[in-house]
Design an enzyme around this catalytic site. Structure first.
Site, PDB file in Angstrom:
ATOM      1  CG  HIS A 119      -8.760  41.959  10.002  1.00  0.00           C
ATOM      2  ND1 HIS A 119      -9.669  41.558  10.699  1.00  0.00           N
ATOM      3  CD2 HIS A 119      -8.918  41.306   8.856  1.00  0.00           C
ATOM      4  CE1 HIS A 119     -10.416  40.590  10.031  1.00  0.00           C
ATOM      5  NE2 HIS A 119      -9.879  40.414   8.786  1.00  0.00           N
TER       6      HIS A 119
ATOM      7  CB  SER B 199     -11.088  37.599   8.142  1.00  0.00           C
ATOM      8  OG  SER B 199     -11.896  38.557   7.641  1.00  0.00           O
TER       9      SER B 199
ATOM     10  CG  ASP C  71      -9.918  44.061  13.023  1.00  0.00           C
ATOM     11  OD1 ASP C  71     -10.127  44.759  11.974  1.00  0.00           O
ATOM     12  OD2 ASP C  71      -9.869  42.754  13.141  1.00  0.00           O
TER      13      ASP C  71
ATOM     14  CD  GLU D 291     -10.677  45.859   3.714  1.00  0.00           C
ATOM     15  OE1 GLU D 291     -10.736  44.622   3.632  1.00  0.00           O
ATOM     16  OE2 GLU D 291      -9.737  46.877   3.931  1.00  0.00           O
ATOM     17  CD  GLU D 292     -15.320  45.481   2.177  1.00  0.00           C
ATOM     18  OE1 GLU D 292     -14.707  44.634   1.054  1.00  0.00           O
ATOM     19  OE2 GLU D 292     -14.770  44.957   3.378  1.00  0.00           O
TER      20      GLU D 292
END
Length: 760
Positions: A734, A624, A702, A203-204
């Site tokens: 999400h 978000s 989520d 994800e990051e």
């Protein structure tokens, strides 16, 4: 947290008055029929059904002049640009026989994998079943079939070797019909990940579903191992249809928590059984404390480049390593380490940029900040300090697409000074005297101001995909002359359908507030009259390195609100957003939740001064990070907002992922930035929601911004005895997809219409 890249239903920003400079009306008149008697407004049903969605055409390049493309009837068709040859390489009958939704051709063109049983996991990752089809014999290979489900599969760059990940372990096949060779054995669910990233790296950091990379000729296979054994686990209920819910467990490092341990290995893919995987050493200055692996780039079969980051992400090290045949190891001398450091913020933009190596296999091109604080292309041969700056100006280079022996192709927002545009440029390099040419600046200028590109081998040909502001169009071009060869997709059907629709008007302008420039997009009702008063909805994302004010086409939920309900929509890029220089970008460093909110409030006040906004009917919404900003704006105590919506908001940065949060906030420790972590929560402002109508929305499953965030907001509001509305979506992540999407936008529409006193 990159929802700003994915929100399908957003796009809008503001309008009309002095103080603001430079205006451009984005939506071309050719898709708007002024004869109101024969046109209609957009409906919510149009949006939810995707009635006015557009098409793009990206060639699947397989050589310098050949590409594949899946036709509307699901045949995979081969095209040769130079000979005009075209034929079906995979029929829809073959695809349908295994219910395939995707395919991949082997580089030697003897085989194709067919992908079916797609099962989504996180943002990029999914599992699938893979069938190998023999194109020569016209049949599926039944010997030594692949296991199922597979987490990732790819061909080697040459020939038809296969690497795949199954149950967190990596396997190699020399030929599709051969038995597999198992490379790793320690893979374990939620513990050890080989060749695929864990949740936080996916994800990051990597933004991919894979963590293995073939060398250019398939001699070696590099892969990452992520050890999540000591990472805290987030657990949430998945209700399903059973009597008892099941519990989903994900190793998820939050800010300040233990991070995954990452190691990089390389194995000889020709003789994997002779010599096992060899670990690539981490640079000493990185290995001395917590660190991240950020990317890997093969230069040649015997040279590899790795990028590493310190946990406090203001220092990045690029390390080039060479294979030593005599020792069968990878040597990474300190003399081949290049350090990139930021003294005003974090290293890079959202990610640290990756190098693009030149043909000498030593020097490379890379985007990083220049001395004036703008991100530009630099040429590095020996040290970063001696880098030669290739582009310069008060604008930013966005992406390097391709470097050939004589040309460098890149995108930037230079043209006419609009940060939210993208054009494609070519710079001559090598023996030629340097010269720059904008390939796209004057192509369909009114229709196209936001481009990306896809290049064939050696940049012999390329496809341009224009995303707007007019109708998207995809075209094929000669890489030597830049001449357009043909239109690949022009969305003619959509153009005809929109002739009967009253589309809103769109404007992009900028506000000057003190020494800050706030770009905004405003979406206005079709019959907008500046002498009248209109309700205003602010759509916000506002996260670091994001950009909402872009010259792109979209028919979305906010388009409907403007077209049918007569609401003015505005999007504002404030401090912390990207592609306008480091001063704006790094303004939010270690202070999330302050300037992003202030700038939205400032913009609203300027919009009111324009005279056509009903100051008693102003709302804000976001998803978000945007849900976080909208919540803080509502709780700012300004009295500007009557109501607002927060979808899947962060409520405390202590609840979010380590890599993302610490990049912008540092650590939640007393000797670092704990004080601002505590001061920037939504819960700390619970009392200030008393005078606004607040709709809080979240999915219970989520995996990204956990339901915990909204649960804590709700608890704080209840404890403060503040009335609010809430909607949760059971078992939704999400993105709130499927039927939840329709319910979500219908529910938000009702909420806004009630807030603005609009009739149903």
């Amino acid at each position: 947290m990159k929802t700003w890249l994915k929100i399908v239903f957003g796009v809008a920003t503001s309008a009309v008055l002095a103080l603001l400079v430079m205006c451009i009306v984005l939506r071309p008149s050719r898709v708007h029929n002024s004869e109101e008697s024969t046109t209609r407004a957009l409906t919510l049903k149009d949006i939810l059904n995707g009635t006015f969605s557009y098409k793009t055409f990206f060639p699947n390049w397989i050589s310098g002049q050949e590409y594949l493309h899946q036709s509307t009837d699901n045949n995979v068709v081969f095209y040769n640009i130079e000979t005009g040859e075209s034929y079906t390489i995979l029929s829809n009958t073959t695809m349908k026989s295994v219910n395939a939704s995707n395919y991949g051709l082997s580089p030697d063109r003897q085989f194709a994998y067919l992908e079916s049983d797609y099962s989504k996991l996180w943002r990029y990752s999914y599992t699938a079943t893979y069938h190998i089809y023999d194109l020569t014999n016209g049949e599926f290979i039944r010997r030594n079939e692949l296991p199922r489900p597979i987490q990732y599969l790819c061909w080697s760059p040459v020939g038809s070797k296969l690497a795949y990940v199954y149950q967190n372990n990596i396997y190699l096949k020399q030929r599709p019909e051969d038995p597999p060779f198992q490379i790793t054995y320690n893979g374990k669910e939620n513990k050890i990940f080989n060749g695929i990233p864990d949740w936080v790296y996916e994800e990051e950091m990597l933004a991919t579903k894979y963590a293995l990379w073939w060398s250019p000729n398939g001699k070696f296979l590099a892969y990452a191992e992520f050890n999540d054994t000591e990472i805290p686990v987030i657990a949430y209920s998945y209700y399903g249809d059973e009597q008892y819910p099941r519990t989903i467990n994900i190793p998820y490092p939050k800010a300040g928590a233990k991070n995954p341990v990452v190691r990089i290995f390389i194995i000889d893919a020709t003789y994997p059984e002779h010599i096992g995987p060899r670990e690539v050493p981490v640079p000493a200055m990185i290995a001395s404390s917590d660190y991240y692996f950020s990317w890997l780039t093969w230069v040649t079969d015997d040279r590899i480049c790795l990028q590493w980051l310190k946990r406090i992400q203001n220092v990045s090290v690029l390390s080039t390593c060479d294979f030593r045949e005599d020792w069968q190891t990878w040597n990474c001398p300190k003399t081949q380490e290049h350090i990139e450091e930021s003294r005003t913020g974090w290293a890079g933009g959202f990610f640290v940029s990756t190098p693009v190596f030149s043909h000498d296999t030593i020097s490379y091109y890379k985007i990083f900040s220049d001395k004036d604080g703008y991100k530009h292309i630099h040429y590095i041969r020996d040290t970063v300090e001696n880098a030669i700056q290739i582009t310069s100006g008060k604008w930013e280079a966005i992406n390097i697409f391709r470097v050939t022996q004589d040309s460098l192709f890149y995108s930037s927002n230079e043209f006419e000074g609009y940060p939210g545009r993208r054009n494609i440029y070519r710079i001559s390099i090598g023996s030629h005297s340097p010269s720059k040419k904008c390939i796209t600046c004057h192509l369909r200028k009114k229709r196209c101001q936001y481009y990306t590109a896809s290049f064939s081998d050696y940049a012999k040909y390329y496809a341009l995909v224009c995303y707007g502001p007019g109708l998207p169009i995809s075209t094929l071009h000669d890489g030597r002359t830049d001449q357009e060869i043909k239109i690949l997709e022009d969305n003619k059907e959509l153009e005809n359908a929109l002739k009967n629709i009253q589309l809103p008007k769109e404007e992009i302008k900028k506000l000057k507030v003190d020494d800050i420039t706030l770009w905004y997009k405003m979406i206005l009702p079709p019959q907008f009259d500046k002498s009248k008063k209109y309700p205003l909805l602010i759509q916000v994302y506002g996260g670091p390195c994001s950009q909402s004010v872009r010259s792109i086409f979209a028919v979305s939920w906010i388009s409907y609100l403007a077209s049918k309900e007569g609401i003015v929509i505005a999007l504002v890029d404030g401090r912390g957003t990207a592609f306008q220089g480091d001063k704006l970008l790094y303004a939010v460093y270690r202070k999330l939740g302050v300037y992003e909110v202030e700038d939205q409030i400032t913009a609203v006040r300027k919009f009111i001064e324009m005279g056509f906004i009903d100051e008693k009917r102003i709302a804000i919404w976001g998803w978000s990070y945007g849900g976080y900003v909208s919540s803080l704006a509502l709780a700012s105590g300004t009295g500007l907002f009557k109501c607002g919506i927060a979808v899947a908001p962060v409520s405390s940065w202590e609840y979010y992922a380590s890599i993302y949060t610490e990049r912008f906030m540092g650590l939640p420790t007393k000797d670092d930035n704990l004080k601002h972590y505590k001061n920037s929560t939504v819960m700390a402002r619970a009392e200030y929601f008393r005078n606004v109508d607040y709709l809080l929305i979240h999915g219970t499953a989520d995996d990204n911004v956990h339901f915990q965030n909204s649960a804590q907001i709700a608890k704080a509001l209840v404890n403060a005895q503040v009335d609010f509305q809430a909607m949760w979506y059971s078992d939704q992540n999400h993105g709130l997809s499927g039927l939840s999407t329709k319910h979500l936008y219908t529910h938000m529409t009702h909420f806004l219409k009630q807030c603005f006193s609009l009739s149903d």
